[in-house]
Motif scaffolding. Structure first.
Motif, short mmCIF file in Angstrom:
data_model
loop_
_atom_site.label_atom_id
_atom_site.label_comp_id
_atom_site.label_asym_id
_atom_site.label_seq_id
_atom_site.Cartn_x
_atom_site.Cartn_y
_atom_site.Cartn_z
N THR A 1 0.85 -1.19 0.00
CA THR A 1 0.00 0.00 0.00
C THR A 1 0.89 1.23 0.00
O THR A 1 1.63 1.48 0.95
CB THR A 1 -0.91 0.02 1.23
OG1 THR A 1 -1.66 -1.20 1.27
CG2 THR A 1 -1.87 1.19 1.18
N LEU A 2 0.79 2.01 -1.07
CA LEU A 2 1.67 3.17 -1.23
C LEU A 2 0.91 4.48 -1.08
O LEU A 2 1.31 5.37 -0.35
CB LEU A 2 2.36 3.10 -2.60
CG LEU A 2 3.20 1.84 -2.86
CD1 LEU A 2 3.71 1.85 -4.29
CD2 LEU A 2 4.34 1.74 -1.87
N ASP A 3 -0.20 4.62 -1.79
CA ASP A 3 -0.93 5.89 -1.83
C ASP A 3 -2.05 5.89 -0.81
O ASP A 3 -3.20 5.62 -1.11
CB ASP A 3 -1.48 6.11 -3.24
CG ASP A 3 -2.12 7.48 -3.39
OD1 ASP A 3 -1.85 8.33 -2.53
OD2 ASP A 3 -2.90 7.68 -4.35
N THR A 4 -1.70 6.21 0.43
CA THR A 4 -2.69 6.22 1.50
C THR A 4 -2.24 7.16 2.61
O THR A 4 -1.03 7.38 2.80
CB THR A 4 -2.91 4.81 2.07
OG1 THR A 4 -3.90 4.88 3.11
CG2 THR A 4 -1.63 4.25 2.65
N ASP A 5 -3.21 7.73 3.31
CA ASP A 5 -2.91 8.58 4.45
C ASP A 5 -3.05 7.83 5.77
O ASP A 5 -2.88 8.41 6.84
CB ASP A 5 -3.85 9.79 4.47
CG ASP A 5 -3.59 10.72 3.29
OD1 ASP A 5 -2.42 11.05 3.05
OD2 ASP A 5 -4.56 11.12 2.62
N VAL A 6 -3.37 6.56 5.70
CA VAL A 6 -3.52 5.76 6.92
C VAL A 6 -2.14 5.50 7.52
O VAL A 6 -1.24 5.02 6.82
CB VAL A 6 -4.23 4.43 6.62
CG1 VAL A 6 -4.34 3.59 7.89
CG2 VAL A 6 -5.60 4.69 6.01
N PRO A 7 -1.92 5.81 8.79
CA PRO A 7 -0.61 5.58 9.40
C PRO A 7 -0.27 4.10 9.46
O PRO A 7 -1.15 3.23 9.49
CB PRO A 7 -0.75 6.18 10.79
CG PRO A 7 -2.22 6.24 11.05
CD PRO A 7 -2.87 6.43 9.73
#
Length: 327
Positions: free
Chosen positions: A254-260
């Motif tokens: 998973t690259l494009d995510t704002d989830v920490p």
């Protein structure tokens, strides 16, 4: 009289031929694309790493004269299409593997030209534990975890209005209550769905059994024959729908995510053949937030509204309607 009849028939034939020629003129010439070329750029490719950096990502570029669109067969059981000839694809089979990649350029009237290249690509990413959790090593069926609060819900992909950071990875806007989609006419198909993951070798396939109908977000209803007559408010609803054929599952970092990182496994799955996990929001890619042998939490971004993230909590336990008399 016979002369007049023959003359009349000749006029009919002339008009008919003229009409056909007009139709052909309107359609235009059938032209197959020419001078088709296909190139590939492997991410991280260098003299030291000729097959790439292990991500398996390759950018393909096709170009030709008189092409309207390009369709790719990547040689790994997956396909893709593009209008401008450029497309990105991730190869996921572990190790260095040779793929026969074919692009088909289509011109007017469906006339087509193809080009094939061989490419060696290294892929080092794997999440064998997630594969085993999803499949049990062979095949496993998943259902909505209907007894849980917020087993289905939606939250933001951007923090707006002073929301807390937790809104990135929780259904902060809305979470359905336990059994909240039972006993509602427009949503009666929702909890019936079976989501089946099957492992063969190191490959995983996904199959959606929707038993003839799927629950759609209201912004997609018109694309699939809705809204129905009993849905004057254009609410989300179940519509007749044939589920896609089973497809391969691509496991990617998973690259494009704002989830920490503390709230996500950082593994995503892409379901082949445009499959989806029961609830239709136009997406086939799901980030795994949590996973065990009998429970998984997925997050997916709505395709036609990237500000919305949808959450799916699934379980291996078959749903039980607490009030079966209401449906």
């Amino acid at each position: 009289m016979k002369y007049i009849s023959k003359l009349f028939l000749m006029l009919i034939v002339i008009v008919s031929v003229s009409s056909c020629q007009d139709d052909d003129a309107e359609f235009g010439a059938v032209i197959a694309p020419s001078n088709l070329t296909l190139t590939a750029s492997i991410q991280g490719q260098s003299a030291a790493e000729p097959n790439g950096d292990g991500t398996g990502i390759v950018i393909f570029n096709a170009a030709s004269d008189n092409a309207l669109n390009y369709t790719y067969d990547f040689g790994d059981g997956r396909q893709g299409s593009t209008f401008d000839g450029e497309i990105e694809h991730r190869f996921v089979e572990l190790g260095t593997n040779t793929y026969s990649v074919t692009v088909t350029a289509t011109g007017t009237g469906g006339a087509a030209t193809t080009q094939t290249i061989l490419i060696d690509v290294l892929s080092t990413f794997d999440d064998s534990e997630a594969k085993d959790f999803l499949t049990g090593g062979s095949s496993k069926t998943w259902y909505w975890s209907v007894a849980e609060n917020a087993h289905w819900g939606v939250g933001p992909t951007n923090l707006i209005g002073g929301q807390s950071p937790e809104a990135y990875y929780t259904p902060a806007f809305f979470g359905v209550s336990p059994f909240g989609r039972y006993c509602v006419d427009l949503t009666e198909c929702f909890y019936e769905d079976e989501m089946i993951f099957t492992k063969t070798g190191n490959d995983v396939t996904f199959e959606l059994k929707n038993f003839g109908s799927t629950y759609f977000h209201n912004t997609y209803l018109s694309q699939f024959g809705g809204p129905s007559a009993n849905n004057p408010n254009n609410s989300d609803e179940c519509l007749p729908f044939t589920a896609p054929a089973p497809g391969l599952v691509t496991f990617t970092p998973t690259l494009d995510t704002d989830v920490p990182e503390t709230e996500s496994r950082k593994t995503s799955i892409i379901l082949g053949n445009d499959n989806f996990l029961s609830w239709y929001v136009g997406s086939s890619e799901y980030e795994i937030l949590e996973i065990t042998a009998n429970r998984v939490v997925f997050r997916t971004v709505q395709a036609n509204d990237p500000a919305l993230a949808w959450y799916h909590v699934l379980t291996t336990e078959v749903p039980v309607n607490p009030n079966p008399n209401c449906i």
